[in-house]
Design an enzyme around this catalytic site. Sequence first.
Site, PDB file in Angstrom:
ATOM      1  N   GLU A 279       0.858  -1.201   0.000  1.00  0.00           N
ATOM      2  CA  GLU A 279       0.000   0.000   0.000  1.00  0.00           C
ATOM      3  C   GLU A 279       0.884   1.238   0.000  1.00  0.00           C
ATOM      4  O   GLU A 279       1.900   1.280   0.698  1.00  0.00           O
ATOM      5  CB  GLU A 279      -0.884   0.080   1.258  1.00  0.00           C
ATOM      6  CG  GLU A 279      -2.078  -0.830   1.296  1.00  0.00           C
ATOM      7  CD  GLU A 279      -2.927  -0.560   2.538  1.00  0.00           C
ATOM      8  OE1 GLU A 279      -2.798   0.532   3.135  1.00  0.00           O
ATOM      9  OE2 GLU A 279      -3.708  -1.445   2.921  1.00  0.00           O
ATOM     10  N   GLU A 333     -13.397   6.392  -0.686  1.00  0.00           N
ATOM     11  CA  GLU A 333     -14.364   5.507  -0.017  1.00  0.00           C
ATOM     12  C   GLU A 333     -15.118   6.301   1.054  1.00  0.00           C
ATOM     13  O   GLU A 333     -14.586   6.570   2.128  1.00  0.00           O
ATOM     14  CB  GLU A 333     -13.645   4.304   0.586  1.00  0.00           C
ATOM     15  CG  GLU A 333     -12.940   3.452  -0.457  1.00  0.00           C
ATOM     16  CD  GLU A 333     -12.083   2.371   0.167  1.00  0.00           C
ATOM     17  OE1 GLU A 333     -12.641   1.366   0.647  1.00  0.00           O
ATOM     18  OE2 GLU A 333     -10.835   2.543   0.194  1.00  0.00           O
ATOM     19  N   LYS A 336     -15.520   5.103   4.986  1.00  0.00           N
ATOM     20  CA  LYS A 336     -14.395   4.769   5.852  1.00  0.00           C
ATOM     21  C   LYS A 336     -14.414   5.653   7.095  1.00  0.00           C
ATOM     22  O   LYS A 336     -14.619   6.863   7.008  1.00  0.00           O
ATOM     23  CB  LYS A 336     -13.065   4.948   5.111  1.00  0.00           C
ATOM     24  CG  LYS A 336     -12.801   3.900   4.046  1.00  0.00           C
ATOM     25  CD  LYS A 336     -11.332   3.834   3.682  1.00  0.00           C
ATOM     26  CE  LYS A 336     -10.530   3.181   4.772  1.00  0.00           C
ATOM     27  NZ  LYS A 336      -9.114   2.968   4.395  1.00  0.00           N
ATOM     28  N   GLU A 342      -8.837   9.665   5.271  1.00  0.00           N
ATOM     29  CA  GLU A 342      -9.139   8.255   5.042  1.00  0.00           C
ATOM     30  C   GLU A 342     -10.119   8.056   3.889  1.00  0.00           C
ATOM     31  O   GLU A 342     -10.131   7.008   3.248  1.00  0.00           O
ATOM     32  CB  GLU A 342      -9.712   7.625   6.314  1.00  0.00           C
ATOM     33  CG  GLU A 342      -8.702   7.373   7.392  1.00  0.00           C
ATOM     34  CD  GLU A 342      -7.706   6.278   7.024  1.00  0.00           C
ATOM     35  OE1 GLU A 342      -8.098   5.329   6.323  1.00  0.00           O
ATOM     36  OE2 GLU A 342      -6.536   6.393   7.420  1.00  0.00           O
TER      37      GLU A 342
END
Length: 400
Positions: A279, A333, A336, A342
């Site tokens: 990641e 997203e 999240k 985030e």
Amino acid sequence: MLLPVQFASNQMGFSSLFFLLFLLLLSPIADLSVHAFTGTYGINYGRIADNIPSPESVVTLLKAAKIKNVRIYDANHDVLTAFKGSGIEIIVGLGNEFLKQISVGEDHAIDWIKENVQPFLPGTKIRGIAVGNEVLGSTDPELWEVLLNAVKNVYSAVSRLHLADDIEVSSPHSEAVFANSFPPSACIFKETLLPYMKPLLQFFSQIGSPFYINAYPFLAYMSDPEHIDLNYALFQSNPGIYDSKTNLHYDNMFDAQVDAAYAALEKAGFAKMEVIVSETGWASKGDATEAGATVKNARTYNYNLRKRLMKKKGTPYRPKIAVKAYIFALFNENLKPGPTSERNFGLFKADGSISYDIGFTGLTSAASSLKVTGAGGWFQSSYLVVFATCAAVVPLALTS
């Protein structure tokens, strides 16, 4: 197949048998390790959202962008079905919530694979199983204790099901497994984790699995913006750092972080293990306390990282091993938890449009439509934006 000695000698004579054995000895030994990464550039496909495109539309994006490597955090059946026949290689995740059960016995691992992996083969190219995520960097010692057995049981199950030649077993780590990481040559694993890390690395060494690290220069910069050069984190012109022990110069944090992982592995006795970034990314939006979380910085980081990975070159300490990385993430997203950053790591927005331009082209199609998974229902898009992915990076707490 080697003939029985008696039969061979009767039919061929001693000299012929000797020649046959000589040829067999000269035959190259097959590489038993599984390689789950084609090329150097991959993407993390997170789905903690209720407004992102359907898995079928994601496949269209990935194929148009010529992205061949994808990681997901579970083994969602809709995703695995959609990827069938795409040629895209995917690593599925076995979540931390399953580790205790899987660690108890191999039968549990076999059941999980029979349900979540085997039915989709060979149409869907499942090339790896990531057992847990950032377990040894967590604050849950109970998971530390069961990780190795879970990994062993998954690998044993994969072998028993005759899938070991095609599916890699691994477990990604966070930077929290390191006691320090600056300069790169000084990086070591935390003493408290060595009783768990070393046996795990020993097993991965035996089965030929790499060391996966989740790495974020963004987080390193955010933690100390006064002392870390932003240009160093973003691959832009800067003085860099000098590692006096190795006499190596680093002009970007990415290379330094990868080499820090190599240094820790070497000190632990695993100098030959490959490091792959599982990641990395940069947030395009954040809270007031999240320094550097801007669209400009996110674009700069991901654009420069993509260029760097496409060169397929190594690091100063491992110049002959091309760096491989998965970018986090495919989409923003919206569900999240945590700080604003985030929810803003995506190269693409929920509607399939690019979050910022790093060189991916769009596909014009007036008739194209994307299915949104969630309350949004269907929406029309005049184009599909194609993207490519980037490598992952190891965050360093650097001070200049």
